[in-house]
Design an enzyme around this catalytic site. Structure first.
Site, PDB file in Angstrom:
ATOM      1  N   HIS A  18       0.828  -1.244  -0.005  1.00 32.28           N
ATOM      2  CA  HIS A  18      -0.145  -0.098   0.056  1.00 32.28           C
ATOM      3  C   HIS A  18       0.856   1.263   0.212  1.00 32.28           C
ATOM      4  O   HIS A  18       1.474   1.478   0.868  1.00 32.28           O
ATOM      5  CB  HIS A  18      -0.969   0.254   1.299  1.00 32.28           C
ATOM      6  CG  HIS A  18      -1.754   1.252   1.261  1.00 32.28           C
ATOM      7  ND1 HIS A  18      -3.158   1.119   1.513  1.00 32.28           N
ATOM      8  CD2 HIS A  18      -1.785   2.511   1.167  1.00 32.28           C
ATOM      9  CE1 HIS A  18      -3.707   2.381   1.605  1.00 32.28           C
ATOM     10  NE2 HIS A  18      -2.678   3.126   1.441  1.00 32.28           N
ATOM     11  N   HIS A  20       1.739   5.424  -1.613  1.00 32.84           N
ATOM     12  CA  HIS A  20       1.180   6.600  -2.437  1.00 32.84           C
ATOM     13  C   HIS A  20       2.455   7.322  -2.987  1.00 32.84           C
ATOM     14  O   HIS A  20       3.209   7.620  -2.352  1.00 32.84           O
ATOM     15  CB  HIS A  20       0.367   7.651  -1.510  1.00 32.84           C
ATOM     16  CG  HIS A  20      -0.724   7.183  -0.803  1.00 32.84           C
ATOM     17  ND1 HIS A  20      -1.943   7.120  -1.295  1.00 32.84           N
ATOM     18  CD2 HIS A  20      -0.948   6.650   0.239  1.00 32.84           C
ATOM     19  CE1 HIS A  20      -3.014   6.580  -0.858  1.00 32.84           C
ATOM     20  NE2 HIS A  20      -2.153   6.280   0.174  1.00 32.84           N
ATOM     21  N   LEU A  21       2.388   7.089  -4.369  1.00 35.89           N
ATOM     22  CA  LEU A  21       3.543   7.763  -5.179  1.00 35.89           C
ATOM     23  C   LEU A  21       3.430   9.186  -5.683  1.00 35.89           C
ATOM     24  O   LEU A  21       4.253   9.738  -6.152  1.00 35.89           O
ATOM     25  CB  LEU A  21       4.004   6.757  -6.339  1.00 35.89           C
ATOM     26  CG  LEU A  21       4.740   5.466  -5.545  1.00 35.89           C
ATOM     27  CD1 LEU A  21       5.341   4.854  -6.942  1.00 35.89           C
ATOM     28  CD2 LEU A  21       6.215   5.710  -4.930  1.00 35.89           C
ATOM     29  N   ASN A  46      -5.392   7.345  -5.836  1.00 32.79           N
ATOM     30  CA  ASN A  46      -6.010   8.461  -5.622  1.00 32.79           C
ATOM     31  C   ASN A  46      -5.162   9.664  -5.954  1.00 32.79           C
ATOM     32  O   ASN A  46      -4.885  10.664  -5.137  1.00 32.79           O
ATOM     33  CB  ASN A  46      -6.227   8.584  -3.877  1.00 32.79           C
ATOM     34  CG  ASN A  46      -5.113   8.592  -3.097  1.00 32.79           C
ATOM     35  OD1 ASN A  46      -4.064   8.144  -3.561  1.00 32.79           O
ATOM     36  ND2 ASN A  46      -5.162   9.153  -1.922  1.00 32.79           N
ATOM     37  N   LYS A 104      -9.437  -0.394  -5.704  1.00 34.63           N
ATOM     38  CA  LYS A 104      -9.255   0.050  -4.589  1.00 34.63           C
ATOM     39  C   LYS A 104     -10.502   0.602  -4.311  1.00 34.63           C
ATOM     40  O   LYS A 104     -11.195   1.380  -5.181  1.00 34.63           O
ATOM     41  CB  LYS A 104      -8.345   1.167  -4.557  1.00 34.63           C
ATOM     42  CG  LYS A 104      -8.127   2.024  -3.097  1.00 34.63           C
ATOM     43  CD  LYS A 104      -7.616   1.327  -1.772  1.00 34.63           C
ATOM     44  CE  LYS A 104      -7.953   1.948  -0.695  1.00 34.63           C
ATOM     45  NZ  LYS A 104      -6.719   2.481   0.048  1.00 34.63           N
ATOM     46  N   HIS A 141     -10.529   0.833   1.957  1.00 36.76           N
ATOM     47  CA  HIS A 141     -10.344   1.866   3.107  1.00 36.76           C
ATOM     48  C   HIS A 141     -11.429   1.791   3.876  1.00 36.76           C
ATOM     49  O   HIS A 141     -12.512   2.190   3.593  1.00 36.76           O
ATOM     50  CB  HIS A 141     -10.186   3.312   2.358  1.00 36.76           C
ATOM     51  CG  HIS A 141      -9.759   4.373   3.333  1.00 36.76           C
ATOM     52  ND1 HIS A 141      -8.643   4.981   3.486  1.00 36.76           N
ATOM     53  CD2 HIS A 141     -10.583   4.899   4.502  1.00 36.76           C
ATOM     54  CE1 HIS A 141      -8.621   5.651   4.735  1.00 36.76           C
ATOM     55  NE2 HIS A 141      -9.991   5.593   5.069  1.00 36.76           N
ATOM     56  N   HIS A 179      -4.450  -0.702   5.844  1.00 35.68           N
ATOM     57  CA  HIS A 179      -4.105  -0.013   7.297  1.00 35.68           C
ATOM     58  C   HIS A 179      -4.971   0.079   8.262  1.00 35.68           C
ATOM     59  O   HIS A 179      -5.767   1.052   8.641  1.00 35.68           O
ATOM     60  CB  HIS A 179      -3.744   1.426   6.827  1.00 35.68           C
ATOM     61  CG  HIS A 179      -4.752   2.097   5.857  1.00 35.68           C
ATOM     62  ND1 HIS A 179      -6.195   2.144   6.111  1.00 35.68           N
ATOM     63  CD2 HIS A 179      -4.631   2.683   4.697  1.00 35.68           C
ATOM     64  CE1 HIS A 179      -6.831   2.745   5.083  1.00 35.68           C
ATOM     65  NE2 HIS A 179      -5.769   3.167   4.405  1.00 35.68           N
ATOM     66  N   LEU A 223      -4.690   8.865   8.035  1.00 40.64           N
ATOM     67  CA  LEU A 223      -6.177   8.232   8.102  1.00 40.64           C
ATOM     68  C   LEU A 223      -6.120   6.791   7.698  1.00 40.64           C
ATOM     69  O   LEU A 223      -5.202   6.497   6.642  1.00 40.64           O
ATOM     70  CB  LEU A 223      -7.205   8.914   7.433  1.00 40.64           C
ATOM     71  CG  LEU A 223      -7.746  10.374   7.896  1.00 40.64           C
ATOM     72  CD1 LEU A 223      -8.517  11.025   6.706  1.00 40.64           C
ATOM     73  CD2 LEU A 223      -8.594  10.258   9.124  1.00 40.64           C
ATOM     74  N   ASP A 251       1.357   2.608   3.702  1.00 43.88           N
ATOM     75  CA  ASP A 251       0.822   3.734   3.481  1.00 43.88           C
ATOM     76  C   ASP A 251       1.477   5.089   3.482  1.00 43.88           C
ATOM     77  O   ASP A 251       1.082   6.084   3.952  1.00 43.88           O
ATOM     78  CB  ASP A 251      -0.271   3.894   4.207  1.00 43.88           C
ATOM     79  CG  ASP A 251      -1.479   5.091   4.134  1.00 43.88           C
ATOM     80  OD1 ASP A 251      -1.533   5.186   3.003  1.00 43.88           O
ATOM     81  OD2 ASP A 251      -2.199   5.135   4.776  1.00 43.88           O
ATOM     82  N   HIS A 255       2.967  14.355   1.820  1.00 43.94           N
ATOM     83  CA  HIS A 255       2.436  15.707   1.514  1.00 43.94           C
ATOM     84  C   HIS A 255       3.414  16.785   1.817  1.00 43.94           C
ATOM     85  O   HIS A 255       4.139  16.450   2.778  1.00 43.94           O
ATOM     86  CB  HIS A 255       1.150  16.188   2.457  1.00 43.94           C
ATOM     87  CG  HIS A 255      -0.095  15.159   2.224  1.00 43.94           C
ATOM     88  ND1 HIS A 255      -1.174  15.496   1.275  1.00 43.94           N
ATOM     89  CD2 HIS A 255      -0.428  14.061   2.709  1.00 43.94           C
ATOM     90  CE1 HIS A 255      -1.908  14.379   1.300  1.00 43.94           C
ATOM     91  NE2 HIS A 255      -1.534  13.609   2.293  1.00 43.94           N
ATOM     92  N   ALA A 267      -3.943  14.657   5.659  1.00 36.79           N
ATOM     93  CA  ALA A 267      -3.831  13.344   6.544  1.00 36.79           C
ATOM     94  C   ALA A 267      -2.720  12.398   5.557  1.00 36.79           C
ATOM     95  O   ALA A 267      -2.758  12.390   4.622  1.00 36.79           O
ATOM     96  CB  ALA A 267      -4.983  12.399   6.604  1.00 36.79           C
TER      97      ALA A 267
HETATM   98  C1  NCD Z   1      -3.539   8.948   2.293  1.00 39.04           C
HETATM   99  C2  NCD Z   1      -3.044  10.036   1.052  1.00 39.04           C
HETATM  100  O1  NCD Z   1      -2.574  10.790   1.449  1.00 39.04           O
HETATM  101  O2  NCD Z   1      -3.352   9.996   0.018  1.00 39.04           O
HETATM  102  N1  NCD Z   1      -3.528   9.495   3.515  1.00 39.04           N
HETATM  103  C3  NCD Z   1      -3.314   8.874   4.739  1.00 39.04           C
HETATM  104  O3  NCD Z   1      -3.641   9.505   5.714  1.00 39.04           O
HETATM  105  N2  NCD Z   1      -3.428   7.777   4.550  1.00 39.04           N
HETATM  106  C4  NCD Z   1      -4.861   8.460   1.910  1.00 39.04           C
HETATM  107  C5  NCD Z   1      -5.292   7.002   2.431  1.00 39.04           C
HETATM  108  O4  NCD Z   1      -4.558   6.106   2.228  1.00 39.04           O
HETATM  109  O5  NCD Z   1      -6.159   7.119   3.278  1.00 39.04           O
HETATM  110 ZN    ZN Z   2      -3.042   5.226   1.662  1.00 42.39          ZN
END
Ligand code: NCD
Ligand code: ZN
Length: 348
Positions: A18, A20-21, A46, A104, A141, A179, A223, A251, A255, A267
């Site tokens: 899991h 996010h890139l 996302n 997802k 999620h 997560h 989150l 996860d 940011h 988040a």
């Molecule tokens: C994730 C994101 O920033 O894309 N944020 C997070 O708090 N985990 C989205 C997600 O997996 O809920």
């Molecule tokens: Zn995530």
């Protein structure tokens, strides 16, 4: 005389189930943090706009491959973002050519960039039935978005209201509860068929006090939000047990600092850089180093029906290991997760 605890550990190269890139300058800046240690990762869809179709996934995969450091063999495992309008033929075609490894499900409004997610779960039933037929896993999620439900109870409510009904409706569907953050979720996953869970690095380390005591710590806000200590301990038992139902999904969710340190902060915790050192420390603390490979390198591929990696990494325990506080990207600085404890395991 007892054996001394090991100071080196060689394991199959880990994967991140899991991740996010992002895209653009952020992608370029943070991708090397993952490719340094991980062979493969399930890439979250996302983006803005989201990865909705096979064509979107192919184009995103190509952008990731183009941003890879020279010589890296990293493989992005692509996913589609499920909506009430997902086209079943497109999804099946993307699966059949090996382009996507999961779909997802975001409940609409549950987290970052989830506005296009699902509101009416009956509308995705046919997609889920098709996924069950072809063996394509659903990553969920697991939080309800009902404003009446307290944010700390949203995961437990999701199991009762949404996940359990989906699993009873489509029992052959393979589901990954992403997560997980609660004892309730860990127990539910452990005792359910065709269901597994990812656990993040940060949820093994922080509880909600870390976010709120002594001043608000925006870099610990993610989150699902971290829960009470009893839940963190339950997650540690699940992860370190070696149980095949649990595997690593960091996860890691970058940011830029300006959006984390903000009146309405985003988040996400960014853990790609130091995850393997933190995990080794956690498993060492719990006397469970022998199960680190199961959690980080074996259980995930087994659930997804993929081979484990042939390559290996070695973790070595020694003097304190330091990681950079921030990764500078073309999009701005990203703060690396602070585990609030010294780390002694380095990775090679
Ligand atoms: C994730 C994101 O920033 O894309 N944020 C997070 O708090 N985990 C989205 C997600 O997996 O809920
Ligand atoms: Zn995530």
């Amino acid at each position: 005389m007892s054996n001394a605890a090991p100071t080196t550990l060689t394991i199959r190269q880990p994967d991140d189930w899991h991740l996010h890139l992002r895209d653009g300058e952020m992608l370029k800046g943070i991708l090397p943090e993952t490719t340094r240690h991980f062979a493969r990762a399930i890439i979250m869809p996302n983006l803005v706009p989201p990865v909705l179709t096979g064509a979107d996934a192919a184009a995103y995969r190509d952008r990731i491959l183009a941003a890879k450091p020279d010589g890296s063999k990293f493989q992005p495992l692509m996913t589609l973002y499920l909506t009430e309008d997902t086209d079943i033929r497109d999804l099946r075609a993307a699966y059949e050519v090996g382009l996507i490894k999961a779909v997802k499900l975001y409940p609409a409004g549950a987290t970052t960039n989830s506005a296009s997610g699902v509101k009416d779960f009956t509308k995705v039933k046919r997609v889920l039935e098709n996924m069950a037929q072809i063996g394509l896993p659903l990553c969920v999620h697991g939080e309800v978005t009902d404003p009446e439900i307290d944010i700390f109870d949203r995961e437990a409510a999701f199991i009762d209201r949404i996940l359990d009904p989906i699993r009873r409706d489509v029992p052959e569907l393979k589901v990954v509860m992403e997560h997980i953050t609660t004892l309730v979720a860990a127990d539910y996953v452990r005792t359910s068929a065709n269901l597994a869970a990812t656990i993040t690095t940060h949820h093994l380390v922080i509880n909600r006090n870390h976010i709120l005591v002594g001043g608000i710590k925006p870099h610990y806000y993610c989150l699902p939000v971290a829960k009470r200590e009893e839940h963190r301990l339950a997650l540690r038992r699940a992860a370190t047990s070696g149980d095949a139902s649990f595997f690593l999904g960091t996860d890691s969710a970058p940011h830029i600092d300006a959006l984390k340190e903000h009146a309405c902060g985003c988040a996400g915790c960014f853990t790609a850089t130091n995850t393997m050192s933190i995990l080794a420390e956690v498993f060492d603390q719990d006397g469970a180093l022998e199960n680190l490979e199961r959690f980080a390198s074996l259980n995930g591929p087994a659930f997804y029906g993929l081979p484990a990696n042939d390559t290996r990494i070695t973790l070595t325990k020694g003097a304190e290991v330091k990681y950079p506080e921030k990764i500078e990207t073309g999009a701005g600085p990203v703060t690396v997760f602070d585990p609030a404890m010294p780390l002694h395991w380095s990775v090679s």
